[in-house]
Design a protein around this motif. Structure first.
Motif, short mmCIF file in Angstrom:
data_model
loop_
_atom_site.label_atom_id
_atom_site.label_comp_id
_atom_site.label_asym_id
_atom_site.label_seq_id
_atom_site.Cartn_x
_atom_site.Cartn_y
_atom_site.Cartn_z
N VAL A 1 0.94 -1.29 -0.05
CA VAL A 1 -0.13 -0.06 -0.37
C VAL A 1 0.97 1.23 -0.06
CG1 VAL A 1 -1.89 1.27 1.28
CG2 VAL A 1 -1.80 -1.25 1.10
N LEU A 2 2.03 1.32 0.82
CA LEU A 2 2.77 2.49 0.80
C LEU A 2 3.33 2.66 -0.59
CD1 LEU A 2 4.74 2.05 3.99
CD2 LEU A 2 3.17 3.76 3.59
N ASP B 1 1.83 1.93 -3.44
CA ASP B 1 0.80 2.49 -4.28
C ASP B 1 0.66 3.99 -4.06
OD1 ASP B 1 0.54 0.14 -5.76
OD2 ASP B 1 -0.82 -0.70 -4.20
N ILE B 2 0.84 4.10 -2.66
CA ILE B 2 0.49 5.67 -2.31
C ILE B 2 1.72 6.48 -2.74
CG2 ILE B 2 0.96 7.15 -0.33
CD1 ILE B 2 -0.43 5.11 1.61
N ARG B 3 3.10 5.87 -2.83
CA ARG B 3 4.08 6.55 -3.45
C ARG B 3 3.98 6.80 -4.93
NH1 ARG B 3 8.68 4.99 -5.94
NH2 ARG B 3 10.10 6.68 -6.50
N ALA B 4 3.14 5.87 -5.56
CA ALA B 4 3.08 6.01 -7.07
C ALA B 4 2.04 7.08 -7.14
CB ALA B 4 2.70 4.55 -7.79
N THR B 5 1.24 7.47 -6.25
CA THR B 5 -0.10 8.01 -6.54
C THR B 5 0.15 9.64 -6.21
OG1 THR B 5 -1.56 6.16 -5.94
CG2 THR B 5 -2.69 8.45 -5.91
N LEU B 6 1.36 9.76 -5.28
CA LEU B 6 1.63 11.10 -5.07
C LEU B 6 2.12 12.01 -6.11
CD1 LEU B 6 1.87 12.64 -2.01
CD2 LEU B 6 3.98 11.79 -2.10
N ALA B 7 1.47 13.19 -6.43
CA ALA B 7 1.98 14.07 -7.24
C ALA B 7 3.40 14.44 -7.15
CB ALA B 7 0.89 15.13 -7.45
N ALA C 1 11.41 2.81 8.57
CA ALA C 1 12.00 2.08 7.58
C ALA C 1 11.22 1.49 6.26
CB ALA C 1 12.35 0.57 8.38
N ARG C 2 10.02 1.28 6.88
CA ARG C 2 8.88 0.85 5.60
C ARG C 2 8.63 1.95 4.60
NH1 ARG C 2 4.52 -3.16 8.66
NH2 ARG C 2 5.70 -4.76 7.51
N LEU C 3 8.65 3.27 5.15
CA LEU C 3 8.59 4.40 4.35
C LEU C 3 9.80 4.27 3.28
CD1 LEU C 3 7.17 6.94 6.64
CD2 LEU C 3 6.04 6.30 4.59
#
Ligand SMILES: C[S@@+](CC[C@H](N)C(=O)[O-])C[C@H]1O[C@@H](n2cnc3c(N)ncnc32)[C@H](O)[C@@H]1O
Length: 272
Positions: A132-133, A135-141, A191-193
């Motif tokens: 999910v992280l 995917d969030i990164r790929a969605t962040l402008a 670490a996960r971020l």
């Protein structure tokens, strides 16, 4: 059984907890969104994503902070989204909110690029938070920010040493109960971020401290949280602790106490 089924549809006390939490932490949440706005002063914020929006604490705080933004509020629980939309309608904000019912464990929905992504007390619910992280990164402008918030511990209300450490034992029992279905609670989020490709800009504490005597909303928060211990932890507490909790929660008893305080701390990571 899905790990997040504890948040069953129509869990009224959970909605109460989230709404009371929004009330007592409002100044701190406003300070955090102000800080995000300051960091984004050269970046117009039009699209916001609230991951695991619940009753909308983040959604509403971000809508008022970023007046030209719309928020997509994602949650797997219809009852949460219904509640959020009812509040939105009362405040004439419905046209700035896109509710999206989606279980993020089942994959990433089709979402627009977002200038701000907010995930408060929701990442630890995900079966695979690393996915999910990403995917969030790929969605962040580009130039946008991700704000992730996790509770350090349940809030505390009782004076230190009350009933020989009753609250410590309740917190320990609640953590043990949660750990059984939420394996990622309290994990190493920085670490996960980093592993998901984020650059961390900041690690902040969001601390709420309300002194005695507590105002009405904080007292209701105390009785709701302690009442949940009473209802859900009985099998994990000794008879003496159960009796002390019953005593404390007798009608009128909590509100008569002049010595309750509220202390809670959340971790906030701001990343891009
Ligand atoms: C503890 S609540 C936090 C709500 C809100 N963000 C806040 O700070 O008050 C967690 C929320 O995440 C949602 N959630 C849990 N697992 C989810 C999933 N797999 N997909 C989407 N939402 C999920 C729950 O339904 C719940 O509303």
């Amino acid at each position: 059984m899905h790990h997040h089924e504890a948040h069953s549809h129509g869990d009224q006390t959970l909605k109460n907890v989230l709404d009371l939490d929004a009330e007592v932490a409002r100044p701190q949440i406003e300070a955090l969104t102000a800080h995000l706005a300051d960091r984004l002063r050269d970046h117009p914020v039009r699209t916001v994503l609230d991951i695991g929006a619940g009753t909308g604490t983040g959604t509403f705080a971000l809508l008022s902070r970023f007046p030209s933004a719309t928020v997509t509020a994602v949650d797997t629980d219809d009852a949460m989204l219904d509640h959020l939309l009812a509040v939105a309608a009362r405040h004439d904000l419905a046209d700035r909110i896109t509710p999206l019912r989606a279980d993020l464990d089942e994959g990433w929905p089709d979402l627009p690029r977002a200038d701000v992504i907010w995930a408060s007390s929701s990442m630890h619910h995900m079966a695979d938070p690393d996915r999910v992280l990403r995917d969030i990164r790929a969605t962040l402008a580009p130039g946008g920010l991700f704000a992730m918030i996790e509770m350090e511990d349940m809030p505390r209300f009782l004076p230190p040493g009350f009933a020989d450490g009753l609250e410590d034992r309740c917190l320990a029992a609640a953590s043990a109960a949660k750990a059984e279905h939420l394996p990622h609670l309290g994990s190493d989020w920085p670490a996960r971020l980093t592993a998901a490709g984020f650059t961390q800009l900041e690690d902040r504490a969001l601390t709420v401290e309300i002194p005695a005597p507590l105002p009405g909303n904080a007292l209701r928060y105390a009785s709701t949280i302690l009442g949940r211990y009473q209802a859900t932890l009985a099998g994990r507490l000794t008879p003496a602790d159960r009796a002390a909790l019953d005593d404390l929660l007798r009608p009128g008893s909590l509100t008569a106490r002049p010595d309750l305080t509220l202390r809670s701390t959340r971790d906030v990571w701001i990343a891009r």
